[in-house]
Design a protein around this motif. Structure first.
Motif, PDB file in Angstrom:
ATOM      1  N   THR A   1      33.260  67.759  20.524  1.00  0.00           N
ATOM      2  CA  THR A   1      33.111  68.692  19.405  1.00  0.00           C
ATOM      3  C   THR A   1      32.788  70.090  19.918  1.00  0.00           C
ATOM      4  N   LEU A   2      31.823  70.174  20.813  1.00  0.00           N
ATOM      5  CA  LEU A   2      31.472  71.461  21.402  1.00  0.00           C
ATOM      6  C   LEU A   2      32.626  72.033  22.207  1.00  0.00           C
TER       7      LEU A   2
ATOM      8  N   TYR B   1      44.175  68.265  25.777  1.00  0.00           N
ATOM      9  CA  TYR B   1      43.978  69.651  25.351  1.00  0.00           C
ATOM     10  C   TYR B   1      44.566  70.648  26.352  1.00  0.00           C
ATOM     11  N   LYS B   2      44.275  70.460  27.635  1.00  0.00           N
ATOM     12  CA  LYS B   2      44.717  71.423  28.653  1.00  0.00           C
ATOM     13  C   LYS B   2      46.235  71.510  28.715  1.00  0.00           C
ATOM     14  N   ASP B   3      46.895  70.404  28.532  1.00  0.00           N
ATOM     15  CA  ASP B   3      48.356  70.402  28.524  1.00  0.00           C
ATOM     16  C   ASP B   3      48.887  71.188  27.330  1.00  0.00           C
TER      17      ASP B   3
ATOM     18  N   GLU C   1      44.337  70.694  17.055  1.00  0.00           N
ATOM     19  CA  GLU C   1      43.611  70.163  15.905  1.00  0.00           C
ATOM     20  C   GLU C   1      43.922  68.681  15.690  1.00  0.00           C
ATOM     21  N   ILE C   2      45.181  68.321  15.863  1.00  0.00           N
ATOM     22  CA  ILE C   2      45.543  66.897  15.768  1.00  0.00           C
ATOM     23  C   ILE C   2      44.806  66.108  16.845  1.00  0.00           C
ATOM     24  N   THR C   3      44.716  66.686  18.034  1.00  0.00           N
ATOM     25  CA  THR C   3      44.036  66.005  19.139  1.00  0.00           C
ATOM     26  C   THR C   3      42.559  65.803  18.845  1.00  0.00           C
ATOM     27  N   ILE C   4      41.867  66.861  18.378  1.00  0.00           N
ATOM     28  CA  ILE C   4      40.417  66.734  18.168  1.00  0.00           C
ATOM     29  C   ILE C   4      40.127  65.748  17.044  1.00  0.00           C
TER      30      ILE C   4
ATOM     31  N   ARG D   1      35.640  67.728  11.507  1.00  0.00           N
ATOM     32  CA  ARG D   1      36.831  67.091  10.957  1.00  0.00           C
ATOM     33  C   ARG D   1      37.292  67.824   9.700  1.00  0.00           C
ATOM     34  N   ARG D   2      36.341  68.273   8.862  1.00  0.00           N
ATOM     35  CA  ARG D   2      36.710  69.045   7.664  1.00  0.00           C
ATOM     36  C   ARG D   2      37.352  70.372   8.066  1.00  0.00           C
TER      37      ARG D   2
END
Length: 208
Positions: free
Chosen positions: A58-59, A131-133, A170-173, A183-184
């Motif tokens: 999250t952070l 994320y990095k990709d 955003e899809i990843t997180i 999530r919201r």
């Protein structure tokens, strides 16, 4: 701070070296537009490179997404300063409005989460790999954007790439975080950016 400044200057020197790749000689207005765009993109890259790995996905996401929003706002303000295209300016204005709200929410959540991080190192490692990709692919597309004599077309190209990258992040997180507030926020950003992508792609076809 010195390291950040050094990398920023190195990045700007690289951008200057790439000036020869522009398709046509630019007008003073185009040069001013591109100068600011390059600075905004390099600042985003430098800030993201400096974000810490916290152990909490999250952070990590908040530290990563805040510079993207700041860059997006700066690029939208840039096109609004130089463009005469009404639809492009309206798109940029809506993006700024939405992302300022999202930016405030993310900064509040960042401060709250820093007080009580939820450390899961294995989850973080898996998240960061994806994320990095996504981030690198996004930056590569933004760096390949060329003027073709039209700053409006360039803005749409750069912003579409930025939005597509953000959507992937955003899809990843959403696959990794259990934080309800994040999530919201991520779902709201996802809906808004997908809508903006459709609008930008429509205007891009009209300009082409």
């Amino acid at each position: 701070m010195r390291g950040l400044t050094k990398r920023l200057w190195i990045g700007l020197i690289v951008w200057i070296a790439l000036m020869d790749s522009v398709d046509a000689k630019m007008s003073p207005k185009e040069e001013a537009y591109f100068d600011y765009y390059r600075i905004a993109l390099q600042m985003m890259k430098t800030k993201v490179e400096d974000v810490p790995n916290t152990g909490d996905v999250t952070l990590d996401f908040l530290y990563e997404m805040i510079p993207l929003h700041e860059a997006s706002i700066a690029m939208c303000e840039n096109i609004m300063r130089f463009s005469d295209h009404s639809e492009v300016k309206q798109i940029a204005k809506r993006i700024v409005h939405n992302e300022l709200i999202e930016l405030d929410k993310m900064k509040v959540l960042l401060e709250e989460t820093k007080e009580h991080p939820h450390i899961e190192l294995e989850k973080e490692e898996a998240y960061l790999e994806v994320y990095k990709d996504s981030f690198q692919q996004m930056v590569d597309k933004m760096e390949r954007a060329k003027t073709k004599g039209d700053i409006n077309q360039h803005f749409l190209e750069e912003m579409i790439s930025l939005h597509e990258g953000a959507v992937e992040m955003e899809i990843t997180i959403l696959q990794f975080t259990n934080n309800r507030e994040l999530r919201r926020i991520a779902r709201t950003m996802l809906v808004g950016q997908k809508t903006q992508l459709i609008q930008m792609q429509r205007v891009m076809k009209m300009i082409e």
